[in-house]
Write an enzyme that holds these catalytic residues in place. Structure first.
Site, PDB file in Angstrom:
ATOM      1  N   HIS A  34       0.872  -1.179  -0.057  1.00 34.84           N
ATOM      2  CA  HIS A  34       0.153  -0.111   0.081  1.00 34.84           C
ATOM      3  C   HIS A  34       0.959   1.263   0.090  1.00 34.84           C
ATOM      4  CE1 HIS A  34       1.215   0.223   4.291  1.00 34.84           C
ATOM      5  NE2 HIS A  34       0.463  -1.159   4.435  1.00 34.84           N
ATOM      6  N   HIS A  37       4.000   1.407   2.286  1.00 33.66           N
ATOM      7  CA  HIS A  37       5.110   0.729   1.597  1.00 33.66           C
ATOM      8  C   HIS A  37       5.963   1.492   0.730  1.00 33.66           C
ATOM      9  CE1 HIS A  37       2.651  -2.905   3.066  1.00 33.66           C
ATOM     10  NE2 HIS A  37       3.915  -3.098   3.593  1.00 33.66           N
ATOM     11  N   GLN A  61       7.628 -14.942  12.429  1.00 33.94           N
ATOM     12  CA  GLN A  61       7.067 -13.952  13.192  1.00 33.94           C
ATOM     13  C   GLN A  61       5.852 -13.979  13.502  1.00 33.94           C
ATOM     14  OE1 GLN A  61       8.504 -10.996  10.246  1.00 33.94           O
ATOM     15  NE2 GLN A  61       6.632  -9.719  10.782  1.00 33.94           N
ATOM     16  N   LYS A 149       5.213   3.274  11.933  1.00 34.34           N
ATOM     17  CA  LYS A 149       4.009   2.582  12.490  1.00 34.34           C
ATOM     18  C   LYS A 149       4.203   1.433  13.253  1.00 34.34           C
ATOM     19  CE  LYS A 149       0.146   0.068  11.093  1.00 34.34           C
ATOM     20  NZ  LYS A 149       0.568  -1.498  10.622  1.00 34.34           N
ATOM     21  N   ASP A 150       5.385   0.599  12.908  1.00 34.00           N
ATOM     22  CA  ASP A 150       5.684  -0.398  13.711  1.00 34.00           C
ATOM     23  C   ASP A 150       6.879   0.011  14.770  1.00 34.00           C
ATOM     24  OD1 ASP A 150       4.468  -2.889  12.554  1.00 34.00           O
ATOM     25  OD2 ASP A 150       5.158  -1.698  10.825  1.00 34.00           O
ATOM     26  N   ILE A 176       2.092   6.472   7.007  1.00 33.91           N
ATOM     27  CA  ILE A 176       0.872   7.063   6.184  1.00 33.91           C
ATOM     28  C   ILE A 176      -0.414   6.542   6.395  1.00 33.91           C
ATOM     29  CG2 ILE A 176       0.486   6.909   3.747  1.00 33.91           C
ATOM     30  CD1 ILE A 176       3.296   8.228   4.052  1.00 33.91           C
ATOM     31  N   SER A 185      -2.221  -0.546   6.535  1.00 35.00           N
ATOM     32  CA  SER A 185      -1.806  -1.678   6.726  1.00 35.00           C
ATOM     33  C   SER A 185      -2.228  -2.665   6.000  1.00 35.00           C
ATOM     34  CB  SER A 185      -2.439  -2.048   8.311  1.00 35.00           C
ATOM     35  OG  SER A 185      -2.064  -3.198   8.461  1.00 35.00           O
TER      36      SER A 185
HETATM   37  P1  AMP Z   1       4.915  -5.138   6.410  1.00 38.97           P
HETATM   38  O1  AMP Z   1       4.858  -5.496   5.055  1.00 38.97           O
HETATM   39  O2  AMP Z   1       3.845  -4.821   7.255  1.00 38.97           O
HETATM   40  O3  AMP Z   1       6.117  -6.054   7.141  1.00 38.97           O
HETATM   41  O4  AMP Z   1       5.603  -3.573   6.619  1.00 38.97           O
HETATM   42  C1  AMP Z   1       6.969  -3.337   5.923  1.00 38.97           C
HETATM   43  C2  AMP Z   1       7.531  -2.054   6.160  1.00 38.97           C
HETATM   44  O5  AMP Z   1       6.144  -1.243   5.853  1.00 38.97           O
HETATM   45  C3  AMP Z   1       7.594  -1.898   7.735  1.00 38.97           C
HETATM   46  O6  AMP Z   1       8.986  -0.985   7.711  1.00 38.97           O
HETATM   47  C4  AMP Z   1       6.407  -1.333   8.133  1.00 38.97           C
HETATM   48  O7  AMP Z   1       6.726  -0.145   9.557  1.00 38.97           O
HETATM   49  C5  AMP Z   1       6.298  -0.179   6.897  1.00 38.97           C
HETATM   50  N1  AMP Z   1       4.744   0.192   7.246  1.00 38.97           N
HETATM   51  C6  AMP Z   1       3.640  -0.444   7.158  1.00 38.97           C
HETATM   52  N2  AMP Z   1       2.430   0.146   7.138  1.00 38.97           N
HETATM   53  C7  AMP Z   1       3.190   1.573   6.993  1.00 38.97           C
HETATM   54  C8  AMP Z   1       2.345   2.976   7.117  1.00 38.97           C
HETATM   55  N3  AMP Z   1       0.965   2.978   7.015  1.00 38.97           N
HETATM   56  N4  AMP Z   1       3.102   4.019   6.895  1.00 38.97           N
HETATM   57  C9  AMP Z   1       4.611   3.711   6.728  1.00 38.97           C
HETATM   58  N5  AMP Z   1       5.169   2.771   6.729  1.00 38.97           N
HETATM   59  C10 AMP Z   1       4.499   1.382   6.696  1.00 38.97           C
END
Ligand code: AMP
Length: 279
Positions: A34, A37, A61, A149-150, A176, A185
């Site tokens: 999204h 990312h 995880q 966000k994390d 974002i 998310s």
């Molecule tokens: P994930 O695919 O959920 O493991 O996220 C991959 C990366 O994208 C991680 O570093 C997350 O913190 C980041 N991320 C996920 N959602 C958002 C968001 N809404 N805004 C900014 N970064 C994000």
């Protein structure tokens, strides 16, 4: 855009780029991409000669097998988005490529293991540390990009990077959000229409809490946010903690370094968000 499933081939190509003096930026993801990312990719492209994005739903995880099973997977769309957004190299490994043998490494995460996500998702951050170090060893980037966000994940990754002496800059990017404030998310697509509507109440409560910071104690703000979020029938607060930005330990006084971190359940979907009281 080049797509790799083999760690060896990717490693070799990255090596060639480095020999030519190019800088490598890396964005690890679990796909179902999204705009959050894509914002990381944008920062990565601005800072580096070559951008590498990985897409790997890391089983180690997930502390809940049902969450792993239901996690959205949209690889074709992801590849299109990455191509449109100027990504140079994508790494989409199979499980055996990342874990040729079961990963038995246990990471020392200290106090980070005693709060919030670590308590509610036992083993989660050990799995994050496993996959991120494995990906760092393959990609060997100059810089790696993560979303705040994390929030706790960023602290874990910074610690592991420091403890294991990786020569990688960890770059942290802002959250974002959707138009109504919901933090983007991959799991948002799993929400029902009612849950999705209610979920906007999470960030609304956090933003309101911020405006109350000068007038209420941390304890009162915690109650306020929990009540506000749970005024939506669809939402149940798993925790809301106000912690110090550096130590991640709960604070009683709302200093400028305080961060409010929340985890909420909307049916089977778990959502997290946070707000910096200083910003
Ligand atoms: P994930 O695919 O959920 O493991 O996220 C991959 C990366 O994208 C991680 O570093 C997350 O913190 C980041 N991320 C996920 N959602 C958002 C968001 N809404 N805004 C900014 N970064 C994000």
């Amino acid at each position: 855009m080049e797509i790799y499933t083999s760690a060896d081939l990717l490693e070799r190509k990255v090596g060639l780029h480095k020999k030519e003096g190019n800088t490598i930026g890396f964005v690890p993801t679990m796909g179902a991409l999204h705009s959050g990312h894509l914002s990381l990719l944008e920062c990565c492209r601005a800072d580096n000669d070559v951008s590498v994005v990985s897409i790997f739903v890391n089983p180690t995880q997930f502390n809940d097998p049902e969450d792993l099973r239901r996690y959205p997977r949209t690889i074709e769309k992801d590849l299109e988005l990455l191509k449109e957004n100027g990504c140079d190299m994508v790494f989409c490994p199979g499980e055996k490529e990342i874990y040729p043998a079961p990963d038995t490494r246990v990471f020392e995460l200290g106090a980070l293991e005693t709060v919030m996500e670590a308590v509610h998702r036992p083993g989660h951050f050990n799995g994050v540390a496993q996959v991120v170090t494995r990906l760092f060893d393959i990609v060997k980037p100059h810089r790696a990009y993560f979303g705040i966000k994390d929030f706790q994940q960023v602290a874990v990754i910074k610690k592991v990077t420091r403890d294991l002496n990786y020569n990688i800059d960890i770059v942290v990017c802002p959250i974002i959000r959707e138009h109504d404030g919901l933090a983007m998310s991959s799991r948002n697509v799993l929400l029902s229409a009612e849950q999705r509507k209610a979920a906007a109440g999470i960030s609304a409560a956090l933003f309101e809490a911020k405006t109350l910071a000068g007038r209420m104690t941390a304890e009162r703000i915690k109650k306020f946010v929990t009540q506000k979020v749970e005024s939506h029938d669809e939402l149940e607060v798993e925790y809301f903690e106000i912690v110090d930005e550096e130590s991640l330990q709960p604070v009683t006084e709302l200093k400028s370094s305080a961060v409010g971190c929340i985890a909420v359940r909307a049916g089977k979907v778990r959502l997290i968000d946070n707000v910096y009281f200083s910003l």
